[in-house]
Write a protein that holds these residues in place. Structure first.
Motif, PDB file in Angstrom:
ATOM      1  N   TYR A  54       4.224   8.797   2.431  1.00 55.53           N
ATOM      2  CA  TYR A  54       4.447   7.455   1.897  1.00 55.53           C
ATOM      3  C   TYR A  54       5.748   7.406   1.095  1.00 55.53           C
ATOM      4  O   TYR A  54       6.514   6.434   1.188  1.00 55.53           O
ATOM      5  CB  TYR A  54       3.273   7.042   1.002  1.00 55.53           C
TER       6      TYR A  54
ATOM      7  N   PHE B  87       0.838  -1.210   0.000  1.00 50.86           N
ATOM      8  CA  PHE B  87       0.000   0.000   0.000  1.00 50.86           C
ATOM      9  C   PHE B  87       0.868   1.253   0.000  1.00 50.86           C
ATOM     10  O   PHE B  87       0.576   2.233  -0.688  1.00 50.86           O
ATOM     11  CB  PHE B  87      -0.909  -0.030   1.233  1.00 50.86           C
ATOM     12  N   THR B  88       1.967   1.226   0.767  1.00 56.95           N
ATOM     13  CA  THR B  88       2.874   2.379   0.821  1.00 56.95           C
ATOM     14  C   THR B  88       3.525   2.633  -0.522  1.00 56.95           C
ATOM     15  O   THR B  88       3.631   3.783  -0.972  1.00 56.95           O
ATOM     16  CB  THR B  88       3.953   2.143   1.893  1.00 56.95           C
TER      17      THR B  88
ATOM     18  N   ALA C  73      -7.534  11.087  -4.065  1.00 59.53           N
ATOM     19  CA  ALA C  73      -6.132  10.840  -4.414  1.00 59.53           C
ATOM     20  C   ALA C  73      -5.963  10.858  -5.930  1.00 59.53           C
ATOM     21  O   ALA C  73      -6.790  10.325  -6.665  1.00 59.53           O
ATOM     22  CB  ALA C  73      -5.679   9.496  -3.844  1.00 59.53           C
TER      23      ALA C  73
ATOM     24  N   PHE D 172       0.985   8.795  -5.586  1.00 63.25           N
ATOM     25  CA  PHE D 172      -0.280   9.527  -5.666  1.00 63.25           C
ATOM     26  C   PHE D 172      -0.226  10.755  -4.764  1.00 63.25           C
ATOM     27  O   PHE D 172       0.514  10.787  -3.776  1.00 63.25           O
ATOM     28  CB  PHE D 172      -1.456   8.635  -5.233  1.00 63.25           C
TER      29      PHE D 172
ATOM     30  N   GLY E 141       0.766  11.527   0.733  1.00 62.63           N
ATOM     31  CA  GLY E 141       1.495  11.058  -0.440  1.00 62.63           C
ATOM     32  C   GLY E 141       2.995  11.217  -0.263  1.00 62.63           C
ATOM     33  O   GLY E 141       3.767  10.282  -0.501  1.00 62.63           O
TER      34      GLY E 141
ATOM     35  N   GLN F 277       0.776   4.114  -2.922  1.00 59.60           N
ATOM     36  CA  GLN F 277       0.321   5.452  -2.555  1.00 59.60           C
ATOM     37  C   GLN F 277       1.420   6.501  -2.660  1.00 59.60           C
ATOM     38  O   GLN F 277       1.125   7.702  -2.728  1.00 59.60           O
ATOM     39  CB  GLN F 277      -0.223   5.442  -1.121  1.00 59.60           C
ATOM     40  N   SER F 278       2.687   6.080  -2.662  1.00 59.35           N
ATOM     41  CA  SER F 278       3.763   7.055  -2.773  1.00 59.35           C
ATOM     42  C   SER F 278       3.781   7.745  -4.141  1.00 59.35           C
ATOM     43  O   SER F 278       4.416   8.794  -4.296  1.00 59.35           O
ATOM     44  CB  SER F 278       5.117   6.372  -2.526  1.00 59.35           C
TER      45      SER F 278
ATOM     46  N   VAL G 212      -1.958  12.291  -2.037  1.00 61.82           N
ATOM     47  CA  VAL G 212      -2.935  11.890  -1.024  1.00 61.82           C
ATOM     48  C   VAL G 212      -2.987  12.995   0.023  1.00 61.82           C
ATOM     49  O   VAL G 212      -2.142  13.092   0.896  1.00 61.82           O
ATOM     50  CB  VAL G 212      -2.564  10.537  -0.385  1.00 61.82           C
TER      51      VAL G 212
END
Length: 303
Positions: free
Chosen positions: A276, A43-44, A59, A50, A273, A47-48, A52
């Motif tokens: 992450y 997940f990290t 996002a 994006f 974001g 999402q890094s 967020v």
């Protein structure tokens, strides 16, 4: 009594049937690791890339924009230098202290178990508790160091130790972390020393080797696997140092670490974001440095 063809076929089927018990026993651990480590890690990573921001949903894919902004953030670049100092001081000092301490504990003596139990206490304490304990020691008004310096007429006893000078602040904070991580390094190296046969030391003594020569030619080479593991755990701990600088130095940027910047970016600026992305960079850097340490220090031992 002779077996019939049906009995033989049943035995063959039972032999071909896989034993599921080992898989059932390790299944809870596998599920725990996947749920607690691998899923958040994936997940990290996703999402890094994006944007967020809880204040600006939803996002949106931003590619490498989070990483670019991190490298242009003065607070992050400053904390990179601080973290490098934490790693260098922590890994070096904990290893230098752990090796002789493990050698001293290698031989059995009265009270050895008690000494090891006392040794483990700093490692067992949470980092926040250690930070609070050492806050009293570093306190400029009546702290142990200030009182001692005043008694020895080295200062007036009101000098501020933390938050003023960057290098002094980092050194003192890392001293606290070294106090915490060194016991584990001692135990890891001690475990490696326990595997060294006593016959090697006897052969070295017969050849005329003294204690220092035995240490250099027998102990140190054969303890390198344990030293490598101890250094890797020190690298992981120092790269992710958070509790000690946060408790001892607060939000001051003087000695802020990368993990502190992750906290500030994510939970104060609400820019998850970039948080992450910075977490991913810290994880990659930790893995790279750990691999380098293993390649340089670790040597396979064949007895």
């Amino acid at each position: 009594m002779q077996r019939t063809p049906d009995d033989a076929s049943q035995v063959a089927v039972r032999r071909r049937r896989p034993d599921l018990l080992p898989f059932l026993l390790i299944a809870p651990v596998v599920i725990f690791i996947i749920g607690l480590a691998l899923v958040p890690a994936g997940f990290t990573v996703i999402q890094s890339f994006f944007t967020v921001d809880e204040l600006d949903p939803p996002a949106r894919f931003s590619g490498l924009n989070n990483f670019v902004q991190l490298f242009h953030d003065p607070a992050v670049t400053s904390s990179v230098g601080n973290t490098v100092l934490y790693v260098v001081i922590g890994v070096t000092l904990s290893t230098v202290l752990a090796v002789p301490m493990a050698v001293l504990l290698q031989s059995a003596f009265r009270g050895r178990s008690f000494v090891i139990a006392i040794l483990i206490l700093p490692w067992a304490l949470p980092g926040v508790v250690e930070g609070i304990l050492w806050t009293g020691i570093f306190d400029s008004n009546g702290g142990l160091i200030s009182s001692l310096a005043s008694t020895l007429h080295l200062s007036t006893g009101t000098g501020v130790l933390l938050g003023q000078d960057r290098l002094l602040t980092i050194a003192l904070i890392e001293l606290v972390q070294v106090w915490q991580i060194t016991p584990l390094s001692v135990l890891l190296i001690l475990a490696a020393l326990q595997l060294i046969p006593g016959e090697l030391y006897e052969a070295a003594a017969i050849d005329g080797a003294g204690p220092w020569r035995s240490f250099r030619s027998v102990t140190l080479p054969l303890a390198r696997p344990g030293i490598a593991v101890a250094m890797v755990q020190a690298v992981i701990a120092t790269f992710n140092v958070f509790d000690q600088p946060f408790v001892l130095n607060g939000a001051a940027s003087t000695a802020a670490s990368l993990t502190m910047q992750t906290y500030y970016i994510s939970f104060q600026n609400l820019n998850f974001g970039q948080g992450y992305a910075l977490s991913l960079l810290i994880a990659v850097a930790t893995c790279v440095v750990s691999v380098v340490v293993v390649r340089v220090v670790y040597r396979k031992v064949e007895l």
